[in-house]
Design a protein around this motif. Structure first.
Motif, short mmCIF file in Angstrom:
data_model
loop_
_atom_site.label_atom_id
_atom_site.label_comp_id
_atom_site.label_asym_id
_atom_site.label_seq_id
_atom_site.Cartn_x
_atom_site.Cartn_y
_atom_site.Cartn_z
N MET A 83 16.54 -22.80 -17.05
CA MET A 83 15.95 -21.61 -17.66
C MET A 83 16.65 -20.34 -17.20
O MET A 83 16.78 -19.36 -17.94
N ALA A 84 17.13 -20.35 -15.96
CA ALA A 84 17.82 -19.17 -15.42
C ALA A 84 19.07 -18.84 -16.23
O ALA A 84 19.31 -17.67 -16.56
N VAL A 85 19.86 -19.87 -16.54
CA VAL A 85 21.09 -19.59 -17.30
C VAL A 85 20.83 -19.42 -18.79
O VAL A 85 21.51 -18.63 -19.46
N ILE A 86 19.83 -20.13 -19.33
CA ILE A 86 19.57 -20.04 -20.77
C ILE A 86 18.86 -18.73 -21.11
O ILE A 86 19.34 -17.95 -21.95
N PHE A 87 17.72 -18.48 -20.46
CA PHE A 87 16.92 -17.30 -20.79
C PHE A 87 17.30 -16.08 -19.93
O PHE A 87 16.90 -14.97 -20.26
N GLY A 88 18.04 -16.32 -18.86
CA GLY A 88 18.44 -15.21 -18.03
C GLY A 88 19.81 -14.66 -18.37
O GLY A 88 20.14 -13.52 -18.02
N LYS A 89 20.63 -15.46 -19.11
CA LYS A 89 21.99 -15.01 -19.38
C LYS A 89 22.46 -15.33 -20.79
O LYS A 89 22.82 -14.43 -21.55
N ILE A 90 22.44 -16.60 -21.19
CA ILE A 90 23.08 -17.01 -22.44
C ILE A 90 22.44 -16.34 -23.65
O ILE A 90 23.13 -15.81 -24.53
N LEU A 91 21.10 -16.34 -23.72
CA LEU A 91 20.44 -15.77 -24.88
C LEU A 91 20.49 -14.24 -24.91
O LEU A 91 20.09 -13.62 -25.89
N TRP A 92 21.00 -13.65 -23.83
CA TRP A 92 21.27 -12.21 -23.85
C TRP A 92 22.68 -11.92 -24.38
O TRP A 92 23.06 -10.77 -24.56
N GLY A 93 23.46 -12.97 -24.59
CA GLY A 93 24.80 -12.80 -25.10
C GLY A 93 25.88 -13.23 -24.14
O GLY A 93 27.08 -13.11 -24.44
N GLY A 94 25.47 -13.72 -22.95
CA GLY A 94 26.46 -14.20 -21.99
C GLY A 94 26.60 -13.29 -20.78
O GLY A 94 25.87 -12.32 -20.60
N LEU A 95 27.56 -13.62 -19.96
CA LEU A 95 27.78 -12.92 -18.69
C LEU A 95 27.99 -11.42 -18.90
O LEU A 95 28.78 -11.00 -19.74
N GLY A 96 27.28 -10.62 -18.11
CA GLY A 96 27.45 -9.17 -18.15
C GLY A 96 26.54 -8.46 -19.13
O GLY A 96 26.51 -7.24 -19.16
N ARG A 97 25.77 -9.21 -19.92
CA ARG A 97 24.91 -8.59 -20.93
C ARG A 97 23.42 -8.74 -20.60
O ARG A 97 22.58 -8.22 -21.33
N ASN A 98 23.11 -9.46 -19.56
CA ASN A 98 21.72 -9.71 -19.22
C ASN A 98 21.06 -8.46 -18.64
O ASN A 98 21.64 -7.72 -17.86
#
Length: 361
Positions: A105-120
């Motif tokens: 959940m950390a990588v999916i909802f914390g980063k990927i669904l925000w558009g990836g690294l640097g966009r969270n």
């Protein structure tokens, strides 16, 4: 970087260093704390870290590939850092399936669904932890996940006894090794050394830790008459490795000082209102949500543009009032066990935001 008076970009990596080099330095800073956890509870905390890393990497590979059409994001190392930081906030005997869920959940909802690294907008590791707290409340609040005498390696490591007997020796031994709390909290000294390494490598700046720690400990003195219980290791872990997350923190020097100060203030307000275990997670995530207005209030002067100081000060006061009011709202939700609905709303918003952005492109 600024293109107009309203656009301020978060300061993730733009220098010649690659993301992997930055993440490698963070991992190097965390390794000593990972090693010391073995001296506390043997293989158990290492297993938690292992499960977290595997789950984060699998989640990153699958979902970054599906949603972002990127199949090489594992190479930047950010999933590993997120997983280790998440593991550091957990109890040493947290069940593997709960760890795996939180890390994914950390990588999916914390980063990927925000558009990836640097966009969270929010710290991914803490997002994962809150998912665990909401979806596995009984497990995360169980005393059995915090201590098991069958796994104890050492109750203490008195490596400073060469200094002689006395209070100073005991103090040094205690800040080097104290096997209580979350996995990443066992050595205050190693956390500090890891933070200093990141400062020397210029992976973080001093502004956020300074603003946070000074504010927190000044308030601690002001409220010394209260019986405030907190973990120094937890404070330092959050300060040095969570609050300084580049994409989700403030951009400018003054903004960083204010951002850190607000996290310290929110953490103290949580403690004063009997939020015992989530005070650092809440404080960092809450102030993460105010980074955009913080960046606006503390945006640097553009050449040829006059700064309306009165307007800036007024906006800063209103911003502080907003942060304090939101803190008390969060405390209210916490005590009435309603934080879960914030997470549910967060899930819907993130999915909706991602779907909308995909339609635009």
């Amino acid at each position: 970087m600024q293109t107009d008076s309203k656009t301020i970009y978060t300061p993730f990596v733009r220098a010649k260093d690659s993301v992997w080099e930055v993440m490698s330095d963070v991992l190097l800073a965390l390794i000593p704390c990972a090693v010391i956890s073995y001296f506390a509870y043997g293989e158990a905390p290492l297993f938690v870290m292992f499960v977290a890393v595997i789950s984060a990497m699998v989640g990153e590979f699958i979902f970054a590939g599906i949603f972002l059409k990127k199949w090489n994001t594992l190479l930047d190392g950010s999933a590993i850092v997120t997983a280790i930081l998440l593991a550091f906030t957990l109890a040493p005997f947290t069940p593997w399936y709960v760890v795996a869920f939180g890390s994914a959940m950390a990588v999916i909802f914390g980063k990927i669904l925000w558009g990836g690294l640097g966009r969270n907008m929010f710290n991914p590791a803490l997002v994962g932890r809150e998912f665990m707290t909401v979806f596995f409340p009984l497990v995360m609040t169980s005393r059995t996940i915090w201590y098991n005498k069958d796994y104890v390696n050492f109750q203490d490591l008195n490596i400073f006894n060469f200094l002689g007997n006395g209070g100073f020796t005991e103090y040094m031994n205690s800040i080097f090794f104290k096997p209580s709390g979350a996995i990443g909290e066992y050595s205050v000294l190693l956390l500090v050394l890891g933070g200093l390494y990141l400062l020397l490598r210029r992976r973080i700046s001093w502004h956020i830790p300074f603003g946070l720690l000074v504010t927190f400990f000044i308030l601690l003195q002001i409220f010394a008459f209260k019986d405030i219980k907190f973990s120094l290791g937890g404070i330092l872990l959050g300060t040095l490795f969570m609050a300084t997350d580049m994409p989700s923190s403030a951009s400018t020097k003054m903004g960083k000082l204010y951002y850190g100060a607000m996290i310290g203030l929110v953490a103290m307000l949580c403690l004063l209102n009997d939020v015992k275990y989530e005070y650092m997670s809440y404080s960092i995530l809450l102030v993460n949500g105010f980074v955009i207005p913080i960046n606006w209030v503390f945006k640097p002067k553009v050449w040829g543009e006059n700064i309306n100081l009165k307007e800036r000060v007024g906006a800063g006061v209103l911003l502080t009032i907003g942060i304090v009011a939101t803190t008390y709202a969060l405390v209210y939700l916490h005590h009435f066990d309603l934080v879960r609905y914030l997470i549910f709303a967060y899930i819907l918003i993130v999915i909706g935001r991602f779907s909308f952005s995909k339609q635009l492109h």
